[in-house]
Write a protein that holds these residues in place. Structure first.
Motif, mmCIF file in Angstrom:
data_model
loop_
_atom_site.group_PDB
_atom_site.id
_atom_site.type_symbol
_atom_site.label_atom_id
_atom_site.label_comp_id
_atom_site.label_asym_id
_atom_site.label_seq_id
_atom_site.Cartn_x
_atom_site.Cartn_y
_atom_site.Cartn_z
ATOM 1 N N UNK A 110 0.814 -1.208 0.000
ATOM 2 C CA UNK A 110 0.000 0.000 0.000
ATOM 3 C C UNK A 110 0.851 1.262 0.000
ATOM 4 N N UNK A 111 0.322 2.286 -0.672
ATOM 5 C CA UNK A 111 0.912 3.606 -0.557
ATOM 6 C C UNK A 111 0.506 4.237 0.759
ATOM 7 N N UNK A 112 1.042 5.411 1.042
ATOM 8 C CA UNK A 112 0.743 6.095 2.292
ATOM 9 C C UNK A 112 -0.515 6.948 2.220
ATOM 10 N N UNK A 113 -1.134 6.974 1.064
ATOM 11 C CA UNK A 113 -2.405 7.678 0.973
ATOM 12 C C UNK A 113 -2.268 9.139 0.591
ATOM 13 N N UNK A 114 -3.362 9.684 0.081
ATOM 14 C CA UNK A 114 -3.447 11.103 -0.281
ATOM 15 C C UNK A 114 -4.692 11.680 0.350
ATOM 16 N N UNK A 115 -4.504 12.719 1.141
ATOM 17 C CA UNK A 115 -5.642 13.401 1.756
ATOM 18 C C UNK A 115 -6.104 14.508 0.812
ATOM 19 N N UNK A 116 -7.278 14.359 0.245
ATOM 20 C CA UNK A 116 -7.827 15.362 -0.682
ATOM 21 C C UNK A 116 -8.890 16.176 0.034
ATOM 22 N N UNK A 117 -8.715 17.479 -0.010
ATOM 23 C CA UNK A 117 -9.716 18.400 0.534
ATOM 24 C C UNK A 117 -10.166 19.324 -0.580
ATOM 25 N N UNK A 118 -11.448 19.322 -0.846
ATOM 26 C CA UNK A 118 -12.005 20.169 -1.887
ATOM 27 C C UNK A 118 -12.796 21.295 -1.219
ATOM 28 N N UNK A 119 -12.406 22.507 -1.513
ATOM 29 C CA UNK A 119 -13.057 23.655 -0.859
ATOM 30 C C UNK A 119 -14.095 24.312 -1.769
#
Lengths: 119, 112
Positions: A110-119
């Protein structure tokens, strides 16, 4: 050991824009990569499975035109969230299946992930 | 459709305790079952993988068992430490379609 690099680790974007997330297998070839989404305090949900050189297979309820997946090489898969909306804000994680390794007795990486925040 | 359930959802224990995390699944047609650790905001670290033909796997203070016929797995953590605090996820790889299905996780807090 097998390492999966995911980039970026976090991203903030405005509603309506597109965001690309990369998933790379650094020291092995990955014929298959998986993309998951995780909402806060919930488990991972498989979004799609991508096989090198072919079209991705999407899980039910996942819009293929919104979540574009490209797996152009044995070491790179990308997930593009198009026309992002606030409800797309989530944690996206990729995993890779090592080429020539059996799913039966080899763990996914697994990758470490991406936190996506859409404003 | 495979469903994976983890109990308890959250657990808080004092340091040094031995503890058991439970995982159950509805479809026994699996290739393997894996236990992962996830730290807040991070990816997954694979802890143990048990093939469908195996009964248990051990790594250090961790021991995972698998009873495929009853659709259950347990993760045993011996002599817990504050550094063990994390969310533990189990996932089963089903025979059909190579799909990995995750449980909801157990959030573990080990207090010093």
């Amino acid at each position: 050991g097998a390492v999966v690099s995911q980039h970026p680790s976090w991203v903030i974007c405005k509603s309506g824009t597109s965001v690309k997330i990369e998933c790379r297998s650094l020291d092995f070839q990955a014929t298959t990569m998986f993309w998951y989404r995780q909402f806060p305090k919930q488990s991972l949900m498989l979004m799609a499975t991508s096989n090198e050189g072919s079209k991705a297979t999407y899980e039910q309820g996942v819009e293929k035109d919104k979540f574009l997946i490209n797996h152009a090489s044995l070491t790179l898969s990308t997930l593009t969230v198009t026309s992002a909306h606030p409800e797309d804000s989530s944690f996206y994680i990729c995993s890779a299946k090592q080429r020539d390794k059996s799913s039966y007795n080899s763990p996914l990486h697994f990758g470490n992930g991406t936190r996506l925040t859409v404003t | 459709k495979q469903e994976v359930t983890q109990i308890p959802a959250a657990l808080s224990v004092p340091e040094g305790e031995n503890l058991v995390l439970n995982c159950s699944f509805t479809d026994s047609a699996i290739y393997n079952l894996q236990w992962f650790r996830q730290d807040p905001g991070k990816g997954l670290t694979s802890l143990l993988l048990i093939q469908s033909s195996q009964r248990e796997q051990t790594s250090g203070r961790l021991n995972a068992s698998l009873d495929k016929s009853s659709g259950r797995s347990t993760l045993y953590i011996a002599a817990s430490q504050p550094g063990d605090s994390a969310t533990y996820l189990c996932a089963v790889l089903s025979n059909a379609g190579n799909m990995l299905t995750f449980g909801g996780g157990t959030r573990l807090m080990v207090k010093p």
